[in-house]
Design a protein around this motif. Structure first.
Motif: not given
Length: 385
Positions: A11-14, A37-45, A47-53
């Motif tokens: 979410q924050h470039p590094g 490439t993929f992008n980490n989302k904020k909010g409920w999106r 959380a959804w990404q995290t759940f399926w990781s």
């Protein structure tokens, strides 16, 4: 050679994002390079990404389509966290593609990813099957729930043998290689190879150096900013600070209270290069292990010696009396003593260390060296010559 690079942007470039882009551009000069490439989302999106990781079937489908489209000879994975997940390794191997993974941090060994928590080193997770202590203290994002889920994902794929499916792990320093080799992942030594990061050769060497020291980096606790300020406060040793971060107010206060400390705020690339070319040495007081600090490579490229803490990556990169000096990590008094001793050395001695720093860059950290190392690693996984 056909190379598919996979990366999940934060979410924050590094620094990992920068290395991914650099390597992709570098390899494209001579090879066929494709990226997924993929992008980490904020909010409920998010959380959804995290759940399926632990088992992201959607990411798996994207990777299958990319493999069919690009027909890569090798897949190079940078970051899988969160929006991709370890399933990418299994998909690639199931489709018969060798996998190379760069471990930019220590996330596979500890959910903290930095082996640092609450102001001090945290290595309890390195040798345990499941990092329960890290979960209890919320080592990831100060959340026990997030820490557990990340730990579960890593643990699940440890049990499934996913991490042993990777053909080569790229570590950035010898220190990192030793940490991974001795960890609970139980990786075979032949799967661990060292390839440092690099910077482009756009630096000009300068003999017109001042007597001031320079710090460039994030203004955070783990970067040793508090140690830095304590070492220089109340002395005649001049320090310039470049950067931004949570400890910005502490730095601006020091700038106002101590005439020898100057805060330059954030600067552009050209201005930072000019500061590196004119300081007497770069001070790097980090109190965590680091991955591979680009600032150190930039200093070497500019022919600038480094005074660094004797910890982690810095021990691998800064060689005492050759391209710089080292001091006891976390000790402001030892850093202050080293600064004082440095200023008593001759100009000739400092110039010699600067030349050695530049030589270190030319031998290890140039773009061409990096390209050749990468291709050798890829060839070793595919059997190509």
């Amino acid at each position: 050679m056909r190379i598919l690079s996979i990366h999940n942007y934060y979410q924050h470039p590094g620094g990992e994002d920068v290395v991914f882009e650099q390597e992709k551009t570098l390899l494209a000069l001579t090879e066929h390079v494709f990226s997924l490439t993929f992008n980490n989302k904020k909010g409920w999106r998010g959380a959804w990404q995290t759940f399926w990781s632990p088992w992201n079937i959607w990411a798996a489908q994207r990777l299958k389509r990319a493999i069919r489209q690009y027909k890569p000879d090798v897949i190079h994975i940078h970051n899988l966290h969160y929006a991709v997940g370890p399933i990418a390794v299994r998909v690639a191997k199931r489709m018969g593609i060798p996998v190379v993974m760069t471990v930019h941090n220590y996330r596979l060994l500890c959910p903290s990813s930095t082996l640092f928590h609450n102001g001090k080193l945290f290595t309890d997770s390195l040798y345990t099957e499941f990092p329960w202590k890290a979960v209890c203290i919320g080592a990831h994002s100060h959340s026990s729930v997030k820490t557990f889920w990340l730990s579960y994902t890593t643990w699940l794929h440890k049990k499934l043998g996913t991490w042993h499916m990777v053909d080569r792990y790229i570590t950035l320093t010898d220190f990192a290689k030793q940490v991974f080799a001795g960890s609970s992942l139980h990786l075979p030594p032949e799967k661990l190879v060292i390839k440092p990061n690099f910077v482009a050769n756009g630096f000009q060497l300068s003999e017109a150096r001042g007597h001031h020291f320079l710090f460039v980096g994030r203004l955070t606790q783990e970067k040793g900013v508090e140690v830095l300020l304590e070492a220089f406060a109340g002395t005649d040793y001049h320090l310039r600070i470049v950067g931004d971060g949570p400890l910005r107010t502490m730095v601006t206060d020091a700038d106002q209270r101590h005439p020898n400390i100057t805060y330059l705020d954030t600067l552009g690339r050209a201005a930072i290069d000019q500061q590196l070319a004119t300081c007497t040495a770069l001070v790097f007081p980090s109190i965590w292990y680091e991955g591979m600090p680009m600032t150190l490579i930039e200093a070497f490229a500019a022919g600038t010696p480094v005074i660094a803490s004797n910890l982690g990556a810095m021990e691998s990169m800064v060689h005492e009396g050759q391209n710089g000096w080292r001091f006891t990590a976390g000790s402001a008094s030892d850093l202050r003593e080293k600064i004082g001793l440095w200023l008593t050395t001759t100009v000739t001695y400092r110039q010699q260390l600067g030349l050695e720093a530049r030589r270190e860059y030319e031998q290890r950290y140039t773009a061409e060296q990096n390209r050749l190392l990468l291709l050798n690693i890829y060839h070793s996984t595919t059997g190509a010559t």
